[in-house]
Structure formats: structure tokens, C-alpha cells
Scaffold this motif. Structure first.
Motif, PDB file in Angstrom:
ATOM      1  N   ARG A 302       0.803  -1.233   0.000  1.00 47.44           N
ATOM      2  CA  ARG A 302       0.000   0.000   0.000  1.00 47.44           C
ATOM      3  C   ARG A 302       0.832   1.276   0.000  1.00 47.44           C
ATOM      4  NH1 ARG A 302      -5.305  -1.763   3.703  1.00 47.44           N
ATOM      5  NH2 ARG A 302      -5.526  -3.781   2.688  1.00 47.44           N
ATOM      6  N   SER A 312      -6.407   7.108  -1.438  1.00 49.35           N
ATOM      7  CA  SER A 312      -7.706   7.723  -1.701  1.00 49.35           C
ATOM      8  C   SER A 312      -7.719   9.215  -1.410  1.00 49.35           C
ATOM      9  CB  SER A 312      -8.791   7.043  -0.856  1.00 49.35           C
ATOM     10  OG  SER A 312     -10.041   7.678  -1.057  1.00 49.35           O
ATOM     11  N   PHE A 314     -10.345  10.940  -1.463  1.00 50.62           N
ATOM     12  CA  PHE A 314     -11.510  11.073  -0.588  1.00 50.62           C
ATOM     13  C   PHE A 314     -11.152  10.499   0.780  1.00 50.62           C
ATOM     14  CE2 PHE A 314     -15.624   9.239   0.935  1.00 50.62           C
ATOM     15  CZ  PHE A 314     -16.297  10.442   1.098  1.00 50.62           C
ATOM     16  N   ARG A 315     -11.195  11.339   1.792  1.00 52.60           N
ATOM     17  CA  ARG A 315     -10.888  10.963   3.176  1.00 52.60           C
ATOM     18  C   ARG A 315      -9.428  10.632   3.447  1.00 52.60           C
ATOM     19  NH1 ARG A 315     -16.541   8.442   5.304  1.00 52.60           N
ATOM     20  NH2 ARG A 315     -17.681  10.346   4.908  1.00 52.60           N
ATOM     21  N   ARG A 317      -7.050   8.568   2.783  1.00 57.52           N
ATOM     22  CA  ARG A 317      -6.914   7.294   3.474  1.00 57.52           C
ATOM     23  C   ARG A 317      -6.325   6.175   2.628  1.00 57.52           C
ATOM     24  NH1 ARG A 317     -12.844   5.918   5.167  1.00 57.52           N
ATOM     25  NH2 ARG A 317     -11.994   3.930   5.840  1.00 57.52           N
ATOM     26  N   PHE A 318      -5.938   5.126   3.338  1.00 52.00           N
ATOM     27  CA  PHE A 318      -5.577   3.880   2.682  1.00 52.00           C
ATOM     28  C   PHE A 318      -6.824   3.294   2.025  1.00 52.00           C
ATOM     29  CE2 PHE A 318      -2.294   4.031   6.053  1.00 52.00           C
ATOM     30  CZ  PHE A 318      -1.158   3.765   5.313  1.00 52.00           C
ATOM     31  N   THR A 319      -6.615   2.474   1.000  1.00 48.05           N
ATOM     32  CA  THR A 319      -7.760   1.788   0.395  1.00 48.05           C
ATOM     33  C   THR A 319      -7.575   0.284   0.596  1.00 48.05           C
ATOM     34  OG1 THR A 319      -6.739   1.761  -1.801  1.00 48.05           O
ATOM     35  CG2 THR A 319      -8.136   3.639  -1.273  1.00 48.05           C
ATOM     36  N   THR A 320      -6.949  -0.376  -0.387  1.00 45.81           N
ATOM     37  CA  THR A 320      -6.767  -1.828  -0.273  1.00 45.81           C
ATOM     38  C   THR A 320      -5.450  -2.211  -0.948  1.00 45.81           C
ATOM     39  OG1 THR A 320      -7.924  -3.934  -0.536  1.00 45.81           O
ATOM     40  CG2 THR A 320      -8.000  -2.424  -2.398  1.00 45.81           C
ATOM     41  N   ASP A 323      -3.836  -1.069  -4.606  1.00 43.26           N
ATOM     42  CA  ASP A 323      -4.618  -0.004  -5.240  1.00 43.26           C
ATOM     43  C   ASP A 323      -3.818   1.289  -5.108  1.00 43.26           C
ATOM     44  OD1 ASP A 323      -6.697   1.431  -6.404  1.00 43.26           O
ATOM     45  OD2 ASP A 323      -7.638   1.818  -4.466  1.00 43.26           O
ATOM     46  N   LEU A 324      -3.032   1.581  -6.116  1.00 44.34           N
ATOM     47  CA  LEU A 324      -2.103   2.717  -6.041  1.00 44.34           C
ATOM     48  C   LEU A 324      -2.199   3.578  -7.301  1.00 44.34           C
ATOM     49  CD1 LEU A 324       0.821   0.591  -4.566  1.00 44.34           C
ATOM     50  CD2 LEU A 324      -0.282   2.492  -3.378  1.00 44.34           C
TER      51      LEU A 324
ATOM     52  N   PHE B 390     -10.686  -3.287  -5.972  1.00 39.78           N
ATOM     53  CA  PHE B 390     -10.347  -1.876  -5.748  1.00 39.78           C
ATOM     54  C   PHE B 390     -11.594  -1.006  -5.494  1.00 39.78           C
ATOM     55  CE2 PHE B 390      -6.126  -1.941  -8.393  1.00 39.78           C
ATOM     56  CZ  PHE B 390      -5.585  -2.830  -7.470  1.00 39.78           C
ATOM     57  N   THR B 392     -13.715  -0.024  -3.224  1.00 37.14           N
ATOM     58  CA  THR B 392     -13.875  -0.089  -1.768  1.00 37.14           C
ATOM     59  C   THR B 392     -14.795   1.023  -1.257  1.00 37.14           C
ATOM     60  OG1 THR B 392     -11.785   1.133  -1.644  1.00 37.14           O
ATOM     61  CG2 THR B 392     -11.684  -1.240  -1.298  1.00 37.14           C
ATOM     62  N   THR B 395     -14.123   5.276   0.128  1.00 33.71           N
ATOM     63  CA  THR B 395     -12.910   5.783  -0.528  1.00 33.71           C
ATOM     64  C   THR B 395     -13.297   6.475  -1.833  1.00 33.71           C
ATOM     65  OG1 THR B 395     -12.436   3.913  -1.985  1.00 33.71           O
ATOM     66  CG2 THR B 395     -11.717   3.715   0.314  1.00 33.71           C
ATOM     67  N   TYR B 396     -12.289   6.892  -2.573  1.00 32.33           N
ATOM     68  CA  TYR B 396     -12.518   7.555  -3.867  1.00 32.33           C
ATOM     69  C   TYR B 396     -13.227   6.640  -4.856  1.00 32.33           C
ATOM     70  CZ  TYR B 396      -8.788   4.854  -6.110  1.00 32.33           C
ATOM     71  OH  TYR B 396      -8.027   3.832  -6.649  1.00 32.33           O
TER      72      TYR B 396
END
Lengths: 647, 647
Positions: A302, A312, A314-315, A317-320, A323-324, B390, B392, B395-396
């Protein structure tokens, strides 16, 4: 667990580096005086922050409503922390009087029971500690404590430290599992690591226990934050928290049970930093394992090649896993500072140098990218690919700015960069009872005592130029020098006082025995530019390569390479030439030059054709890449890290 | 301006197409009965909508609070509109009684002055017309009027039409530039095009004038919506409107002065549809020019190859020229329905067939993708590239769903797809006083009168298989048949009653003279699969190609092609074989098969290595592409439209 690595006294480190020196100098020359104006609303073209004014009102020196964001007080605390490190670094003589005055003001703003927060003291005295999700009270207290500890360490003055203790004592009374205590914990972690620092300078174990309480209580069932949200029913400070999820603040389960880097990236890093501290202080293997799992998940799945985290926008934050995305990501400057903090602590409790590979990656790329060379413009968000005209307001791209911005009203990153640069020495050196560790190859001097020996170190690094580092040690007695062998070293040659040393690193460190007298160490890490690829899980980087030399990620900018950088392809084995540094950049870092081709579709050309047959037109082009950390120092334009490969 | 094209009576069109027939059948078989349950809260596993219940409360038949979103009434109106078209299409005999009952209920819910909106009537009677930004009152009225007009056209019954007129009369009294009138206009456009429809069936010019008023008043200074927002100070219904921008609802300047497709994509399309209607009705060249500019900007710079619009997942909106990301976009199903509506009207007022190229693109790709083959699952959002893991929450990517969803509580797209499919004939045929226009090659029958001639048309299209279309016309007298020559026709052969016709299209239509008696027309458009590329402004598609055959965009799915579709590269001139249709798909549409290579980086492989040296491993692979519109009908998996090219 074995004995841990400690930081050296910042007062005994001086940065002399050609690259980092430029940035560190900006802290005293630009950042601190500029922020002082911001805190006092003295900048004409900037929204007022009300920061000092809020303290004056809380201190009873002025009348009025408290204004600004709920955590606005932290601006002053981060300023004071930067000031403290700058004083420790020998550049802040003229700042101490001003700092003392402000500390007096803070003291007056503190309530008799130790409570200290201008928002709640002035505007909502009956609502103290009722909105931990959004209210940032404990976060704000944490920054205050960090500043107080730093100021005490820099000056030996106890006033601010006592303010912090009084506040920490209150927090210890309010939160806990005892009768009449709130079983709460912060929505934004920060207090935990601050309490560990406070414990370390005061020796007061209650602070350590309180930090431990916050980490242990977090995410338990019944969930305190969830209950708070449900009780209130709607967000009080941040409308975007309408649909709050507990993973956002890592409160979905107890931290010790967590396996993945999730939620708001800065919160995760601050929490993990405290967890690592506590694992070390308490010899807590479970907590250490949790740190290890989260660290591994982050660095293996990550994290951007630039050391950025938080995919992300939005917020934030980390996603999963994997996912970069390269253009829509957040990769907040503060989050990469958090990577440095967490990595430093993991290295301290494990004695493993490899954590510093990531500290270095974050520092040399995303953190430095956060500030311009002139020291007056900042990036919060650090994408790896930018087309300026696509960064539009009120859309999915609104968080991405194509040029660094002036200091914002709500400004976490600029003062965070400031305090990080002002305390840079903590990431370069560490020590244990047997000797000194060299973790970063940043030209500097340091001196310290190890047992009965006094070691004076002078490091001259040309790592970014020729991969070499010269270290002189003057020692009054025997000791060890532990040198991190970085991941990008293709072969390491080490010569100590004319004698070649066979490299046999342990946990990533090459140990050298230092005898009394003068020791000359010459290191050649054999660093050459190289094309890096990503794991195939990273869909965004499939069929692409990024150029690195040592810790530096390079990028293409429009200035040298024209617009439409996405049209550029390179050969897998393209040879790279090191050429003169770009004139307006600093640190004497070479430009990297190589060939590529531009591929354009003639079948859909012109103003009015969006799609058409595929008819590729190819042109050979000469490309020049500059260090990513210094992109956008020469005007607005496109930027690209990941190059398409001809396959 | 010359005479305009009109729609044929839907009662006289029947769809027999092997592909579209499957979907159209779902409207009466699945969509209408399913939605009826939703409207009545009869689905156990679904959140209640309260829709019918709200009407009952407003009608005085039940007590209680009005619940659901502020525009929940539109669900019933769109259902009724679908029902009306279904009745017109000869499949709704059993629905008419139910519809009449519901219309009675609507009538009872209407206030004596004509006001009709369950939210404001029940919950906020003093706040009528005070929140045009968010309240959706005029939007809701628009859908009611559209349904009423459709029901009148289908059944000849006037009750619902009279309800609509009474409501429209009230709106005409409330809004305008006269003394005591509000100079407002809708935050979400829709009423304008509905009023034009109402004018066309009633002949009442006041409705046309009112539509014109709404378009003329919009975006003027002082700005009505801005003043409303400032007066209120905070959003009432949608917290995300905290930072509202006038471009979002195309109210930043008067529509007639607008040049670009901006803001919320559905609002833009509904507004432009009304603008085109008004330009036609009033012979208004300025308005027509504005429509033309917005259309051109959209189709030349801001539209996906799938006919999707709205690049930004955040706020479902347009962004800027060439910003067309493939995985984070919105491309709402409803917005592509809007493209069909706007395009149809532009063709009607210009007589130019090329607008139907885009109507077709939107219909065959994004609109049909909005619904599954079984007719019970829906996509709101239509990305061109999906990696399911991806997508999620929080998130975005939270707007992107990797599988079609059940009907949601707040559901614009499913009923919009329903009414579009139920009225599909309107996009296939049009007429003017001299003859009939064939705009889409969808197997169907139609009959109409042109002057004194009665024309009965039977179209059998195998466009998607062999590029051919057979048309039989039985005519009682002379007339014209105008056949659109689609953009993808590489060569067009046309044989009329055994005689080859030289193709000389005018404004995209080939005119054929029909004599009394039977005419047999055979068209061969010579359609073969082709690789399409994008304009170099579209950074997301640089060095990539998308596969189309005729109007259909094809995609790779994980089912046939495995995971990690981003590893796949194709040659620019890869030859394509047409193979048997995928078994579980419908319409007998061929699969397209071709060779590619998979490129993987061995240098960063395994679970624990995110980045490493570039060491490419290549493998030749056989690929199979299926129509994009039918993706995700065979389980969850990756999907990809734009293929990487070997350059």
C-alpha cells in the motif's frame, strides 16, 4: 527484546548537506517567521487563523468569540516545536524570548484543572470531551505535549513542560477504566506518542500507562466512538463525517489485533508510532507483532515508490492492497512524515536498518516534495502524475493541486514539514550503549558520549552524486559505528583507515569498531540509476517503469520534455546518462538523460475528433528526468513518474 | 429553420430485435412489477421507499410523517411513464386498471390550487418553493408531467393530464417576471422539457412560454440560486452541497451564453434537451447555437467511447476537456439516457443524422450496460475498467460497483432505463411531412401516415452480426424513406427492389423514394471490427486502443481472459476473428477473438515485493472480447475496454 536504539541529542547535530541543508535552512529563515505572521493574522492576502487571538481570549487578555478550525491551537504548538528544534540546532537564539512570551500566554490560557484548548474553553465549555470523534481535543493536547518536551530538551526550561504535565495529569484523570472515568480515546491519534515522549523526559510512568490505555481501549466493544456518533446523530464539526466508518480512525477493532494499514493515513502512522514506542518500553511482543503486520502490509502492498501512502483522495486514506493510482491519490506530506516516525521507532525496537530504507524513501521523495526550494509553498497531496488542467475544483480531482500552495488556514503539512526538517538529525543518527548508528547519508556533524568514549563524527555524503560517503570519527575511546547498508547499494566498498573492510551486515548494519583517535571511513555504495517495476498487483503501473537513483525517484517534467508526457515510451533497457543538474534546482543532484519515443495517434487528431482509427506516429525523443522531490519548482506543467515501456 | 422531425406514435411501433427485444421485454416482465413492489414497500430485503404511502398520507387516506428522499415521488411518476409506454407498445393491458387507481390517488394528493408534492404538502407546507437548489419540486413536477403526457398519449384518458395541467398552471402563476412572481428556476432541470411536451399535447402556449422563462432566467445576475443559498446559509437536504458551485447546476451564466458541457451531467442533458426543443419551437437560432456549442464540446472533448459522460465520481459531473479517466469515472446510466434525449432533439431540429451516431453509441453501450440481461440488477456508474477488489467503500472508489446492484431506495437509473426501453421506438423512427426517417437499425415494425400515404415498415437488422439491414415497406402512396448512414459504415451498398442505389447521403441520410406498393430495401454497411484510438488530449487512453464493431464497444472480461487484464498488450494491427457468441449472453452477437501478449514484471514478484528491477516476462495469449453492454452478466470479475498497444 534487546536494548533499543535511542536518538542523539539534537543540540549536538548540525546538518551541512548540500541538498537537505537548503531545506533545513528554510525553517529558520522562512518557515518560522512566516508562520509567526500567520498565527498573528498579519498576512494581508491570507485568511485569518485567529490562532494567537484565540489564546489571548482564553487567557482573558481579549474579548471575543473563538474562531478558526477546532484544532487551530495545534498551529501554535507545531510552531513552538519547530522553534525548539531550531534552538537545539543552534539557529534559534533570537527566537527564545518570543517563545517564552507565547508560552506565558499558553499558561494563562490553561484552566486551573489543567484543561487547555481554546475552542472548548471559550466556545463550548460544557462540551469538553464529548466529541472525541471530531473534536480533536486529545490530538491538540498531544501536539502541545510534543512541543513542550521539545522546548524543554532544547532550553532546559520547565515552564512549558509543567503546563503539559498539568494537562496530561488531567487527561490521566478523565480517561481510563476506573470509576467515574470516561472509557474514551481520541478520534485522531497523536496523544499516545506524545505521552510516551512526556514519560521519557519526566520519568512519570502514569503517562506511559495512559498512552497504553488509549491504545488498549481503542476499538473495543462496545465501541466508544460508535456510541458517541449514535448519541449525537449528526456531525458537529465536519459535515463529511455524515457517514463515518470506524476503520477511518482505526477504531474498528483493537490495534493489537489489526493486520492492515487502513483508514486515514496520518492517524494510522501516529497510532503505530505510539504502538511501536509502547512495544519497546513494555517489551510487548504482541504489540510489536501488530506493528510489524501493519508495517509489512503498508510497505508490501500500500505504498507508492515515493514513500507516499493514502491512495484515496476522498478521506485521505488507505484503500486496499495494490490499489495505487498515480494521479488521484492523496499521499499526504504529513502521512509520509508519519512513515518516517513509525519507521524510526520500528528500527529502534528491532535494531533492523531496513526500516530506514522506507524512512529514506519517504523523506527524499514525498516529504521534501511537500515544500518548494524557496521554502514558501507547500503540497499537501503528492501525486505521481499530473496534468495541470485536469486538477479541477469541485470534482474528483479537487484535492490535487498542480502547483504548491501558500500556507493554508487549516495547515497541517507546512508546520509538520517544518518540525521534521528542524529535527532532521534524529533520522540520521541513533545510538545504543555500544555506539552510534548511521541511518541516513546526509552530510552533517554529530557528537555524543558512548560509555566513557566521546565520539565526534563528521559525515560528508555525495551519495546522490557518486554513491560515496566519507565519515571521520574522532573518538576518545573505543566504540562502534554501525552503518546502514541501503537497499539500492549494488556493491558496497568500505575502507577504514586505509584498510578494506569486508561487508557483512547484520540486520542491515555494517558494524565498524572505532579505536581511540581519528578514524577515516570511506564508503562506496555503487549507486547507479535504475529502472524499477511494480508488482503485478499494482494495475496502475503494469507495463511501466520508474527511474530511481539511490533513494531518489526521478520524474519527467513538462519543462524539459514537453506536454503530453503520457505519449512517451521507453525501452526496458534504455541506457541512462547522468548529466548536469538542472540550473534552478538545488543540491547538485544530476539530471538523468535517456532516449524514448513519443507515440501519437494520427487517427484521432485535431480539435474536433475525440476517437478515430489507430494510426500510430512515432518519434524518437531525448528525455531528461529530475528528482521527483524538486518537481514544480520551475513553473506549472505536467509531471510523470511511471514511464510506459515498449514491450 | 426548416420543418422539424417528429416522433412516430409509439402505439404503432413494435420492437422485434434479437438484442433489444430481450431488454424491452424485461420492462413489462420484470421492471414494472418489481418497481410496483418497491413503491409499495413490499420487498422484504429492501429499504422501504414510502412512495405510495406518502401519496396516501397526502391524499388523506393514511396518517403519518412523509418519509424517503425529497424527490421520492418521481419514482411513481417514472413507473407510470414506463407503464404508459408499455401500454402503447401493446404489452400493458393488465396495467391500465392499476395505473388508473394510482392516478386517482395522485389526484387526491393534489392540493386545490394544483400543488402536488408529498414532501412539501405533508412535511413542510410553509416551505414550498423556498429551496429550489435542493428541494427538487420543479424536477418532481417535470416527471409528473412527462408521465401524464405519456399516459394520455397511450390511453387517450385525460384525468392524469388534467392533474398535470393544474400543476403546470400553478407553476406558471408562481414563477415568472411579473409582479408578485418568483424569479426562480429549478436546481435540477427537468420541468422545462416536460412543459414543452405538455404544450405539444395540449396546444397551450403558456407552457411553452414557461419553459422558455425557466431557460432564460437561469444563471442571470443577480443569481437566484446563489441568493437562496446565501439566505439559508447551509444545506437543508444534501450535506454534500455545503460547498455548492453554480456550474454544478449550469446556473453560472444564462444557458444561451454557455459553451461547454459542465456540472452535473444529467442536469446538463435535461436542460439542453429543453433548449433544443425551444430552439425548434421558436426558431431560435441563438439557442440552437448554444445547444450546438455544448453538444460539440461534449462529443468532441468530454465523452467516453461508450457514450458515457460525467468524468467525475464526485458530484456526478463533467470535469474538463479530455479528462476521461477509465476507472474512477461516473458515466451515469441516466446521463447517457440524457445524451439520447438531447441528441434526438438536435437531430429533430437540424435534420442531421450524425446526432444519432451518439444516440446509438450511448444506447448500445452505456444505457444497456445499466441493466443486466435478467432485468433485475442495475449499474448507476459505468466505468471502462474495473478491478473488483479496488472498489472499496468510503474511498474515492465508493461510487463504483463491480457488480450490478438491486434496485436502490434512491433510484433514478432503473426506472429511467425502464422508460427509455419502453419507448425505444422513438429513437428508431422519426418522420416529417414527406416521409419516414430510420435512425437506428433495431429490428422492428412501424406504420404511419405521411400525407395521404400509409407506410408500413418492417425492419430486420443483422447489423451486429453481418452489418446488413433488410427493410420492407408497404406503402399506399408515394413517400420518402430516409436512412441514416452510420459513421462506422466502411462502404454502404443499398439495393432497392433489386436495383443498386448510389449512396449520396445528405446530412447523413440517404433518401429513397418509395412508390406505392411493396418496396424491398437491402442495406450492407460493411461493418468490421476495428481498433479505435483516442485524441492525444485524453491522457488516460494514450498508447491504447479500444475495440469496436459497428456501434458496439467490446471489452475483455476476466471470465475468458483471466485476472490482471492490465498486463495485456496487443499489436496495433492485431487481426480479429469473429467467433460464436458467448453462451450466456443474448442477441446472438459475435465474440471477437485475437492474439495479445501478457507482460509481467518478474523483478517485483510474490507477496512481499512491491517494487523491484524491471525484468519483463512475456507470454502470448488468446483473447476474447464481448460487448461492453453485456459485461458482468456472468459473475464478478475484472473488465477492460482500453487495451495497451505494443508500440
Amino acid at each position: 527484546m534487546k536494548k533499543h536504539l535511542k536518538q542523539l541529542d539534537l543540540k549536538r547535530i548540525r546538518i551541512t548537506d548540500s541538498l537537505f541543508g537548503e531545506y533545513v535552512n528554510k525553517v529558520s529563515e522562512k518557515i518560522i517567521p512566516h508562520q509567526w505572521k500567520i498565527l498573528n493574522d498579519q498576512l494581508e492576502d491570507s485568511e485569518p487563523t485567529y490562532c494567537i487571538r484565540n489564546f489571548r481570549i482564553a487567557a482573558g487578555e481579549e474579548k471575543g468569540e473563538r474562531k478558526g478550525v477546532v484544532f487551530q491551537d495545534t498551529d501554535l504548538y507545531k510552531w513552538l516545536e519547530s522553534v525548539a528544534y531550531t534552538i537545539a540546532g543552534g539557529r534559534g537564539e533570537n527566537l527564545e524570548e518570543l517563545a517564552d512570551e507565547v508560552i506565558d500566554l499558553i499558561g494563562k490560557a490553561q484552566e486551573p484543572d489543567g484543561y487547555l484548548n481554546t475552542y472548548f474553553s471559550i466556545n463550548a465549555p460544557t462540551k469538553k470531551w464529548t466529541n472525541l470523534v471530531e473534536g480533536h481535543e486529545l490530538y491538540t493536547a498531544g501536539h502541545m505535549i510534543e512541543a513542550a518536551v521539545a522546548y524543554y530538551q532544547a532550553t532546559g526550561k520547565e515552564k512549558f513542560l509543567n503546563i503539559a504535565r498539568k494537562n496530561a495529569d488531567l487527561i490521566c484523570r478523565v480517561f481510563g477504566t476506573g470509576e467515574g472515568q470516561k472509557r474514551g480515546y481520541p478520534g485522531h491519534q497523536e496523544i499516545e506518542l506524545a505521552l510516551v515522549k512526556l514519560y521519557r523526559v519526566t520519568g512519570e510512568r502514569a503517562y506511559l500507562h495512559q498512552a497504553e490505555y488509549f491504545i488498549r481501549e481503542r476499538g473495543r466493544n462496545p465501541n466508544y466512538l460508535q456510541a458517541e456518533i449514535e448519541g449525537r446523530g449528526h456531525p458537529e464539526f465536519f459535515p463529511e463525517f455524515e457517514r463515518y466508518d470506524l476503520e477511518y480512525s482505526q477504531a474498528h477493532k483493537p490495534p493489537v489485533e489489526q493486520d492492515e494499514a487502513v483508514g486515514h493515513a496520518v492517524r494510522e502512522m501516529y497510532m503505530c508510532s505510539a504502538m511501536a514506542d509502547l512495544a519497546g518500553e513494555n517489551d510487548d511482543q504482541q504489540l510489536k507483532d501488530a506493528c510489524q503486520r501493519i508495517w509489512n502490509n503498508m510497505t508490501d502492498r500500500r505504498m507508492y515508490i515515493t514513500g507516499g501512502i493514502g491512495s484515496s483522495g476522498f478521506r485521505e486514506r488507505f484503500t486496499t492492497d495494490y490499489d495505487l493510482p498515480n494521479s488521484t491519490n492523496y499521499s499526504e506530506t504529513c502521512a509520509s512524515i508519519g512513515v518516517m516516525m513509525f519507521g524510526q521507532r520500528m528500527a529502534a525496537i528491532t535494531g533492523d536498518a531496513s526500516y530506514y530504507d522506507y524512512v529514506e524513501k519517504a523523506l527524499y521523495n514525498t516529504v521534501i516534495a511537500g515544500i518548494n526550494i524557496a521554502g514558501d509553498r507547500y503540497f499537501y497531496v503528492n501525486p505521481l502524475e499530473v496534468v495541470p488542467e485536469f486538477c479541477t475544483e469541485h470534482t474528483y480531482m479537487e484535492h490535487v493541486k498542480p502547483v504548491r500552495q501558500k500556507w493554508f488556514g487549516v495547515a497541517c503539512c507546512p508546520p509538520n514539514v517544518g518540525r521534521t526538517l528542524a529535527s532532521l538529525g534524529q533520522y540520521i543518527y541513533a545510538e545504543d550503549e555500544y555506539g552510534v548508528y548511521i541511518n541516513q547519508f546526509i552530510s552533517s556533524t554529530a557528537d555524543t558520549e558512548v560509555r566513557e568514549s566521546r565520539l565526534k563524527i563528521k559525515m560528508n555524503s555525495t551519495l546522490l552524486q557518486d554513491g560515496k560517503v566519507q565519515i571521520e570519527v574522532q573518538s576518545s575511546g573505543p566504540g562502534n559505528l554501525n552503518i546502514r547498508i541501503p537497499w539500492y547499494s549494488e556493491k558496497c566498498e568500505c575502507v577504514q583507515n586505509g584498510i578494506s573492510i569486508e561487508i557483512q551486515p547484520e540486520k542491515g548494519y555494517q558494524r565498524l569498531s572505532i579505536s581511540p583517535g581519528d578514524t577515516y571511513i570511506s564508503l562506496d555504495f555503487h549507486v547507479s540509476p535504475r529502472w524499477m517495476g511494480a508488482n503485478n498487483g499494482v494495475r496502475a503501473d503494469a507495463g511501466k517503469a520508474a527511474l530511481m537513483k539511490g533513494p531518489l525517484v526521478y520524474c519527467l517534467e513538462e519543462k524539459e520534455n514537453g506536454r503530453y508526457l503520457s505519449e512517451i515510451f521507453i525501452e526496458e533497457n534504455t541506457s541512462i546518462e547522468e548529466t548536469a543538474p538542472a540550473e534552478e534546482l538545488v543540491g547538485n543532484v544530476p539530471t538523468l538523460s535517456y532516449k524514448g519515443i513519443r507515440v501519437r495517434n494520427k487517427g484521432a487528431a485535431g480539435e474536433n475528433q475525440l476517437y478515430g482509427n489507430v494510426e500510430l506516429e512515432k518519434e524518437e525523443v531525448s528525455l531528461q528526468a529530475v528528482p521527483y522531490c524538486m518537481w514544480n519548482n520551475r513553473g506549472e506543467g505536467e509531471m510523470l513518474v511511471w514511464h510506459k515501456l515498449r514491450v
